[in-house]
Enzyme design. Sequence first.
Site, short mmCIF file in Angstrom:
data_model
loop_
_atom_site.label_atom_id
_atom_site.label_comp_id
_atom_site.label_asym_id
_atom_site.label_seq_id
_atom_site.Cartn_x
_atom_site.Cartn_y
_atom_site.Cartn_z
N GLY A 135 0.79 -1.24 0.00
CA GLY A 135 0.00 0.00 0.00
C GLY A 135 0.82 1.28 0.00
N ILE A 163 11.15 -6.10 -3.33
CA ILE A 163 12.46 -5.80 -2.74
C ILE A 163 13.60 -6.48 -3.50
CG2 ILE A 163 13.84 -5.81 -0.59
CD1 ILE A 163 11.20 -3.99 -0.70
N THR A 164 14.49 -5.65 -4.05
CA THR A 164 15.65 -6.14 -4.79
C THR A 164 16.59 -6.88 -3.83
OG1 THR A 164 15.47 -4.31 -6.34
CG2 THR A 164 17.62 -5.39 -6.20
N GLU A 250 21.17 7.52 -5.19
CA GLU A 250 20.33 6.42 -5.69
C GLU A 250 19.87 6.72 -7.12
OE1 GLU A 250 17.15 5.40 -3.06
OE2 GLU A 250 16.15 4.14 -4.54
N ARG A 276 24.09 -7.60 -41.34
CA ARG A 276 22.82 -8.09 -41.91
C ARG A 276 22.55 -7.44 -43.28
NH1 ARG A 276 19.08 -12.17 -41.56
NH2 ARG A 276 17.02 -11.40 -42.16
N GLY A 347 14.87 -6.21 -36.88
CA GLY A 347 13.76 -6.94 -37.48
C GLY A 347 13.23 -8.00 -36.52
C1 LIG Z 1 11.95 -4.54 -10.26
C2 LIG Z 1 11.65 -3.64 -9.10
C3 LIG Z 1 12.60 -3.50 -8.08
C4 LIG Z 1 12.31 -2.69 -6.97
N1 LIG Z 1 13.22 -2.65 -5.93
C5 LIG Z 1 12.85 -2.03 -4.78
C6 LIG Z 1 13.68 -2.13 -3.60
O1 LIG Z 1 14.77 -2.71 -3.62
N2 LIG Z 1 13.23 -1.54 -2.46
C7 LIG Z 1 12.05 -0.88 -2.40
O2 LIG Z 1 11.71 -0.39 -1.34
N3 LIG Z 1 11.25 -0.76 -3.49
C8 LIG Z 1 11.62 -1.33 -4.66
N4 LIG Z 1 10.80 -1.25 -5.77
C9 LIG Z 1 9.55 -0.53 -5.67
C10 LIG Z 1 9.53 0.79 -6.45
O3 LIG Z 1 10.39 1.72 -5.87
C11 LIG Z 1 8.07 1.27 -6.51
O4 LIG Z 1 7.39 0.36 -7.36
C12 LIG Z 1 7.94 2.69 -7.00
O5 LIG Z 1 8.45 3.60 -6.07
C13 LIG Z 1 6.48 3.06 -7.31
O6 LIG Z 1 5.64 2.74 -6.25
P1 LIG Z 1 4.29 1.90 -6.52
O7 LIG Z 1 4.68 0.71 -7.29
O8 LIG Z 1 3.59 1.70 -5.23
O9 LIG Z 1 3.43 2.84 -7.46
P2 LIG Z 1 2.41 4.00 -6.98
O10 LIG Z 1 3.08 4.87 -5.99
O11 LIG Z 1 1.13 3.38 -6.62
O12 LIG Z 1 2.24 4.82 -8.36
C14 LIG Z 1 1.31 4.44 -9.39
C15 LIG Z 1 1.34 5.54 -10.45
O13 LIG Z 1 0.92 6.77 -9.88
C16 LIG Z 1 1.88 7.78 -10.11
N5 LIG Z 1 1.95 8.70 -8.99
C17 LIG Z 1 2.04 8.44 -7.66
N6 LIG Z 1 2.13 9.55 -6.97
C18 LIG Z 1 2.09 10.58 -7.84
C19 LIG Z 1 2.15 12.00 -7.73
N7 LIG Z 1 2.29 12.62 -6.55
N8 LIG Z 1 2.08 12.74 -8.87
C20 LIG Z 1 1.95 12.15 -10.06
N9 LIG Z 1 1.89 10.82 -10.23
C21 LIG Z 1 1.97 10.04 -9.14
C22 LIG Z 1 3.19 7.01 -10.26
O14 LIG Z 1 4.15 7.79 -10.96
C23 LIG Z 1 2.73 5.79 -11.02
O15 LIG Z 1 2.67 6.08 -12.38
C24 LIG Z 1 11.09 -2.00 -6.91
C25 LIG Z 1 10.18 -2.11 -7.96
C26 LIG Z 1 10.42 -2.92 -9.03
C27 LIG Z 1 9.38 -3.04 -10.10
#
Ligand SMILES: Cc1cc2nc3c(=O)[nH]c(=O)nc-3n(C[C@H](O)[C@H](O)[C@H](O)COP(=O)(O)OP(=O)(O)OC[C@H]3O[C@@H](n4cnc5c(N)ncnc54)[C@H](O)[C@@H]3O)c2cc1C
Length: 385
Positions: A135, A163-164, A250, A276, A347
């Site tokens: 959440g 979490i990576t 970061e 190619r 391609g």
């Molecule tokens: C492969 C992978 C590795 C990851 N590794 C880590 C890790 O090591 N540790 C960790 O803690 N997290 C990690 N993450 C999580 C990542 O940081 C979050 O997915 C990211 O911060 C977005 O949060 P959310 O997925 O909850 O999207 P949400 O916050 O729900 O966002 C959904 C959409 O709403 C938009 N949005 C949200 N707020 C706003 C705003 N104020 N204005 C405009 N648009 C907005 C977002 O840009 C997005 O397009 C990882 C994610 C992935 C996919």
Amino acid sequence: MEALSVPRPEWMTEELGMLEEQTRRFLSHEMVPHIETWHEQGMMDRSAWNKLGEAGLLLAGIPEEYGGAGGTFAHETVINREFALAGMDQIGAPLHSGIVAPYILNYGTEEQKKKWLPKLASGELVGAIAMSEPGAGSDLQAVRTTAVKSGNGYVLNGSKTFITNGQHANLIIVVAKTDPSQGAKGTSLIVVETDETPGFRRGRKLKKLGMDWADTSELFFEEAKVPAEALLGTEEGQGFFQLMRDLPQERLIVATSAIGMIERALRLTIDYVKDRKAFGKAIVEYQNTQFELAECKTEATIGRVFHDHCVAQHLKRELDTATASMAKYWLSDLQNKVVDRCLQLFGGYGFMDEYPISRMYRDARVQRIYAGTNEIMKVVIARTL
Ligand SMILES: Cc1cc2nc3c(=O)[nH]c(=O)nc-3n(C[C@H](O)[C@H](O)[C@H](O)COP(=O)(O)OP(=O)(O)OC[C@H]3O[C@@H](n4cnc5c(N)ncnc54)[C@H](O)[C@@H]3O)c2cc1C
């Protein structure tokens, strides 16, 4: 051969040139031959962390007294670029060395630094940072995981996702509320050594659109007990401030990976179109191919110069969060654009999994999402208008 002819930045010393060479050689002999197996099994081997540690490629920017290689962020950058050029953008080492370790170096007590950093440098400990929850992603103030004082320690409850290094990590910095009645001011960073923490459980290694062998997982804390010394630093409620201060680095790490992958895509594509043939001549001889690649190379050159400038600023501790956000957003967007255009020139082969450009296309997408989405980057930049 380098895909871009950009002058070497001033921070790129002779010593760093040697590190670049050594890293390139090490990765090509010791890591790249295993990528196919890792791809098939969906995960890097745990032993690769120890190999990276032995080769001095973990914690290159951490002082020698704590087991690091005694370099700077420039050392980290050189290594991270080599990971990308070698097609190892999925590896969690840049996060381990450039995000997890610096939190401990910058905010840990002397005892914490001596306890954890040398083991992170050797690969005995694998680091992770657990901020995101089902959440709470962009809005980290909504974190619900709690760390409540109990006896001589804390009890953690909550769940983390995406979490990576989640499967391999045995040192996890957990963002938790030590005072749930407060927002940012009630947030602390708790360092969980998983081998010694009852109540800690790893969830699934998540299946993803790309980055097939990247270790991305769910984590659960159910009455997980940690000692009082697990609090990073000495004062509760500092977590948000600690997270905010380290954000430029970061974001720059993602930017480095992006520009490295752009350079790799260009190199692979230039080689391919020279080889190619269609309608009796090499694809490169068509003006469309030349214009596509000329535009990609121009934007990549602009990106590389901006990236190198940001690294120079960061080395002087003058890189502000907004500029770092520009680098993260613009270069990760550019990575997606360039890789897409390069793939087109392959391609049908560009759509085949065995061609690296196809995997690079899938892998590129997440760069616009993690480490703060590109929309959040623009929110940060817009504050400076
Ligand atoms: C492969 C992978 C590795 C990851 N590794 C880590 C890790 O090591 N540790 C960790 O803690 N997290 C990690 N993450 C999580 C990542 O940081 C979050 O997915 C990211 O911060 C977005 O949060 P959310 O997925 O909850 O999207 P949400 O916050 O729900 O966002 C959904 C959409 O709403 C938009 N949005 C949200 N707020 C706003 C705003 N104020 N204005 C405009 N648009 C907005 C977002 O840009 C997005 O397009 C990882 C994610 C992935 C996919």
